[in-house]
Motif scaffolding. Structure first.
Motif, short mmCIF file in Angstrom:
data_model
loop_
_atom_site.label_atom_id
_atom_site.label_comp_id
_atom_site.label_asym_id
_atom_site.label_seq_id
_atom_site.Cartn_x
_atom_site.Cartn_y
_atom_site.Cartn_z
N MET A 1 0.84 -1.18 0.00
CA MET A 1 0.00 0.00 0.00
C MET A 1 0.89 1.25 0.00
SD MET A 1 -2.78 1.12 2.86
CE MET A 1 -3.94 2.39 2.48
N GLU A 2 0.54 2.20 -0.81
CA GLU A 2 1.29 3.45 -0.86
C GLU A 2 0.77 4.42 0.21
OE1 GLU A 2 0.81 4.89 -4.86
OE2 GLU A 2 2.60 3.82 -5.51
N HIS A 3 1.69 5.22 0.72
CA HIS A 3 1.34 6.25 1.69
C HIS A 3 1.88 7.57 1.15
CE1 HIS A 3 0.08 3.30 4.69
NE2 HIS A 3 1.06 2.57 4.19
N HIS A 4 1.10 8.62 1.34
CA HIS A 4 1.46 9.91 0.78
C HIS A 4 1.73 10.95 1.86
CE1 HIS A 4 0.16 8.36 -3.07
NE2 HIS A 4 -0.99 8.03 -2.53
N VAL A 5 2.62 11.86 1.54
CA VAL A 5 2.82 13.08 2.32
C VAL A 5 2.32 14.19 1.42
CG1 VAL A 5 4.47 14.63 3.41
CG2 VAL A 5 4.81 12.15 3.55
N VAL A 6 1.34 14.94 1.92
CA VAL A 6 0.68 15.97 1.12
C VAL A 6 0.85 17.33 1.79
CG1 VAL A 6 -1.53 16.74 0.15
CG2 VAL A 6 -1.04 14.28 0.36
N ILE A 7 1.31 18.30 1.04
CA ILE A 7 1.29 19.68 1.51
C ILE A 7 -0.05 20.24 1.07
CG2 ILE A 7 2.34 21.96 1.41
CD1 ILE A 7 4.97 20.60 0.68
N GLU A 8 -0.88 20.55 2.03
CA GLU A 8 -2.26 20.94 1.73
C GLU A 8 -2.33 22.14 0.78
OE1 GLU A 8 -6.34 21.40 4.25
OE2 GLU A 8 -4.52 22.21 5.15
N LYS A 9 -1.55 23.16 1.05
CA LYS A 9 -1.53 24.35 0.20
C LYS A 9 -0.08 24.76 -0.03
CE LYS A 9 -5.95 26.13 1.74
NZ LYS A 9 -6.70 27.25 2.26
N LEU A 10 0.27 24.97 -1.29
CA LEU A 10 1.63 25.41 -1.62
C LEU A 10 1.69 26.93 -1.57
CD1 LEU A 10 2.64 23.10 -4.60
CD2 LEU A 10 3.45 22.99 -2.25
N CYS A 11 2.33 27.47 -0.56
CA CYS A 11 2.53 28.91 -0.47
C CYS A 11 3.74 29.28 -1.33
CB CYS A 11 2.75 29.33 0.98
SG CYS A 11 4.22 28.61 1.73
N SER A 12 4.00 30.54 -1.46
CA SER A 12 5.13 30.97 -2.29
C SER A 12 6.46 30.46 -1.74
CB SER A 12 5.15 32.49 -2.45
OG SER A 12 5.32 33.13 -1.21
N CYS A 13 6.57 30.32 -0.42
CA CYS A 13 7.80 29.77 0.17
C CYS A 13 8.03 28.34 -0.31
CB CYS A 13 7.72 29.79 1.69
SG CYS A 13 7.67 31.43 2.42
N ALA A 14 6.98 27.51 -0.32
CA ALA A 14 7.08 26.13 -0.78
C ALA A 14 7.43 26.08 -2.26
CB ALA A 14 5.78 25.38 -0.51
N LYS A 15 6.84 26.97 -3.03
CA LYS A 15 7.12 27.01 -4.47
C LYS A 15 8.56 27.43 -4.73
CE LYS A 15 2.36 27.98 -5.70
NZ LYS A 15 1.41 28.96 -6.20
N LYS A 16 9.05 28.42 -3.99
CA LYS A 16 10.45 28.86 -4.15
C LYS A 16 11.42 27.72 -3.85
CE LYS A 16 9.64 33.58 -2.70
NZ LYS A 16 9.89 34.57 -1.64
N GLU A 17 11.08 26.89 -2.87
CA GLU A 17 11.93 25.77 -2.48
C GLU A 17 11.77 24.58 -3.43
OE1 GLU A 17 14.24 25.56 -0.05
OE2 GLU A 17 13.90 27.63 0.54
N VAL B 1 -1.03 16.19 10.28
CA VAL B 1 -2.15 15.34 10.69
C VAL B 1 -2.18 14.09 9.81
CG1 VAL B 1 -3.57 17.22 11.62
CG2 VAL B 1 -3.80 16.57 9.23
N GLU B 2 -2.66 13.01 10.39
CA GLU B 2 -2.83 11.77 9.63
C GLU B 2 -4.26 11.70 9.13
OE1 GLU B 2 -2.57 6.94 10.16
OE2 GLU B 2 -1.65 8.23 11.69
N VAL B 3 -4.42 11.44 7.85
CA VAL B 3 -5.74 11.31 7.24
C VAL B 3 -5.74 10.05 6.38
CG1 VAL B 3 -7.45 12.37 5.70
CG2 VAL B 3 -6.01 13.83 7.15
N ASP B 4 -6.53 9.07 6.76
CA ASP B 4 -6.64 7.82 6.00
C ASP B 4 -5.28 7.20 5.67
OD1 ASP B 4 -9.44 8.07 5.98
OD2 ASP B 4 -9.40 9.23 4.12
N ASN B 5 -4.42 7.06 6.65
CA ASN B 5 -3.09 6.46 6.50
C ASN B 5 -2.13 7.27 5.63
OD1 ASN B 5 -3.24 4.08 8.16
ND2 ASN B 5 -4.68 3.27 6.66
N HIS B 6 -2.44 8.54 5.43
CA HIS B 6 -1.55 9.46 4.72
C HIS B 6 -1.26 10.61 5.67
CE1 HIS B 6 -2.46 7.20 1.13
NE2 HIS B 6 -3.75 7.39 1.35
N TYR B 7 -0.24 11.41 5.37
CA TYR B 7 0.15 12.52 6.24
C TYR B 7 -0.01 13.83 5.49
CZ TYR B 7 1.79 8.78 9.11
OH TYR B 7 1.83 7.64 9.88
N VAL B 8 -0.75 14.74 6.11
CA VAL B 8 -1.04 16.03 5.50
C VAL B 8 -0.39 17.12 6.33
CG1 VAL B 8 -2.87 17.63 4.81
CG2 VAL B 8 -3.23 15.17 4.59
N ILE B 9 0.39 17.98 5.65
CA ILE B 9 0.98 19.14 6.29
C ILE B 9 0.10 20.33 5.94
CG2 ILE B 9 2.99 20.65 6.43
CD1 ILE B 9 4.69 18.19 5.58
#
Length: 75
Positions: A1-17, A55-63
């Motif tokens: 089973m695959e597990h995901h790490v999700v950034i909920e919203k990409l702010c400009s800081c995340a995009k720059k990085e 937070v963990e959501v359905d065996n995935h991790y959301v930032i």
């Protein structure tokens, strides 16, 4: 089973990085370790006005962004 790490919203800081919004891992412990590392990186390297939570959501991790600086967070 695959597990995901999700950034909920990409702010400009995340995009720059150049962070990916979704990262995929083969097992849950690897995903959790990656999520914690990414969260720490985001808290330490971004503009300092962001506040994030993991937070963990359905065996995935959301930032998620708890508070922001108005720097252009997008879904």
């Amino acid at each position: 089973m695959e597990h995901h790490v999700v950034i909920e919203k990409l702010c400009s800081c995340a995009k720059k990085e150049g962070l990916s919004q979704i990262s995929t891992y083969g097992d849950k412990p690897s995903a959790l370790e990656a999520a914690r590392t990414q969260l720490s990186y985001m808290q330490g390297r971004f503009c300092g006005k962001h506040e994030f939570e993991l937070v963990e959501v359905d065996n995935h991790y959301v930032i998620g962004m708890v508070s922001g600086c108005g720097c252009g967070a997008e879904s």
